[in-house]
Design an enzyme around this catalytic site. Structure first.
Site, PDB file in Angstrom:
ATOM      1  CG  ASP A  30      -0.288   0.042   2.529  1.00  0.00           C
ATOM      2  OD1 ASP A  30       0.705  -0.692   2.715  1.00  0.00           O
ATOM      3  OD2 ASP A  30      -0.731   0.817   3.403  1.00  0.00           O
ATOM      4  CD  GLU A  80       4.157   1.065   7.026  1.00  0.00           C
ATOM      5  OE1 GLU A  80       4.949   1.408   7.927  1.00  0.00           O
ATOM      6  OE2 GLU A  80       3.826   1.829   6.091  1.00  0.00           O
TER       7      GLU A  80
END
Length: 397
Positions: free
Chosen positions: A75, A140
């Site tokens: 991500d 994250e």
């Protein structure tokens, strides 16, 4: 297609617009790279009420020990003003030896290099003498609720155990080979609300201005310093990050004041001992009469962040020395062993096995025109490949 070229791997990943919490095709791309190498691949969707579902990936090559984990995230943060980019943020274009794109260094680049390193190892030596796994999250850069924490729990429940881990975050401040992270400071945040008595600014004796107490309380948290640092860590640092009353009138004493703070703490403290010290300081300052003569201690409440990040230091010599030697052999630089910076998912992994962090140069992470040197991608791949050889040789010996 061979996964041995980190540039091609990274271009494929950048072209997947996986802005948190969207998978964006990034995990599918990883599965396509890893399956031909012999990895078994699981796609794990984690959920929790009030948060977006997140898809994660766990892949393993081998069935025996020793077992090395590589951890990272696909991500990325939003691109911001796309018109400000000199190259489209998801096009993965190369110009003047630099590969541009969101996630280039934070941290699709690290993942691309590690996969290339494993592919080269398999091509040259066959599967490793043990197991390699990739633990990749899509959360994250988000709230970190449905990502690494839950993926680790899922893998543990499945019977997975690890002997060591490398997180591929961009750890190098200036040049590839500068720094390996062998630990992280802890982090804890608090929100303090101070209760006063609202009144007219011309009649302060009829009111009790909570800002007077709040200013003393904020000062008490910051001074004196909490410590002078330790052998492996910087001094603990507390920053007051916001102060607010919600009051827009200049002639009204507010009824309450609030402030928030964050502490990055070293191994002088645990989260619990630090909280106790901060409450002691707040209690003392709440009773301080220098700005509130003749007043009793003012009332306040404190709310702590739900999950403090705990300080940790990795002392696994085989892990640290294998990586350090690989870095020095490839780059000619002896990397510094550091505990600086913010938090990472290593704070979760440390509860399962020794963990270090090493990746690309992080100067452009989260910026417009995030980019990575094409030469650095090859260098990092060579470091990871040599590290794999050294770590498995040391672990098996």
């Amino acid at each position: 297609m061979s996964a041995t070229d980190p540039v091609v791997n990274l271009q494929t990943l950048i072209r997947c617009p996986s802005v948190t919490p969207a998978e964006g095709g990034a995990l599918s791309a990883l599965e396509t790279m890893l399956s031909p190498l012999g990895f078994s691949v699981d796609r794990v969707v984690a959920t929790e009420a009030g948060t977006p579902d997140v898809e994660n990936l766990y892949a393993r090559l081998g069935s025996t020990g020793p077992h090395l984990m590589f951890a990272g995230h696909t991500d990325v943060v939003p691109v911001g003003d796309e018109a400000s980019w000199s190259h489209p943020p998801f096009a993965a274009e190369i110009a003047d030896g630099m590969l541009f794109g969101r996630g280039a260094v934070d941290m699709k680049g690290g993942i691309a290099c590690f996969i290339a390193a494993v592919a080269r190892h398999v091509e040259k030596h066959g599967p490793p003498a043990g197991s390699v796994s990739l633990l990749i999250t899509g959360d994250e850069e988000g709230p970190a609720i449905n990502g690494t924490v839950k993926l680790l729990e899922w893998a543990k429940d499945k019977g997975e155990r690890w002997d060591a881990a490398v997180v591929g975050e961009p750890t190098n401040p200036q040049t590839l080979g500068d720094m390996i992270k062998i630990g992280r400071r802890g982090s804890i945040s608090g929100f303090v609300t101070v209760r006063g008595i609202q009144g007219h600014a011309a009649y302060p004796h009829l009111a009790d201005n909570p800002l007077r107490a709040a200013s003393m309380m904020a000062l008490a948290l910051m001074d004196p310093p909490l410590d002078a640092g330790t052998e492996n860590f910087q001094p603990t640092n507390l920053e007051v990050t916001t102060i607010d009353t919600g009051n827009t009138a200049t002639n009204v004493i507010p009824a309450k004041a609030s402030f928030a703070f964050n502490v990055r703490f070293n191994d002088s403290w645990t989260a619990e001992s630090l909280q106790a010290e901060l409450i002691r300081r707040l209690d003392t300052a709440a009773a301080d009469q220098r700005l509130r003569p003749g007043r009793e201690a003012i009332g306040y409440e404190i709310t702590w962040s739900e999950r403090p990040s705990h300080v940790f230091l990795t002392r696994d010599d085989a892990l640290v020395s294998s990586l350090s030697a690989a870095v020095e052999t490839v780059t000619g630089r002896q990397p510094g062993l550091s505990t600086t910076g913010g938090t990472s998912d290593a704070r979760f992994i440390k509860d399962y096995c020794p963990v270090v962090e090493f990746g690309l140069v992080g100067q452009t992470m989260h910026m417009v025109d995030e980019r990575v040197s094409v030469a650095d991608l090859e260098t990092l791949t060579r470091i990871y490949a040599l590290f794999l050889e050294r770590w498995f040789a040391n672990a098996v010996a």
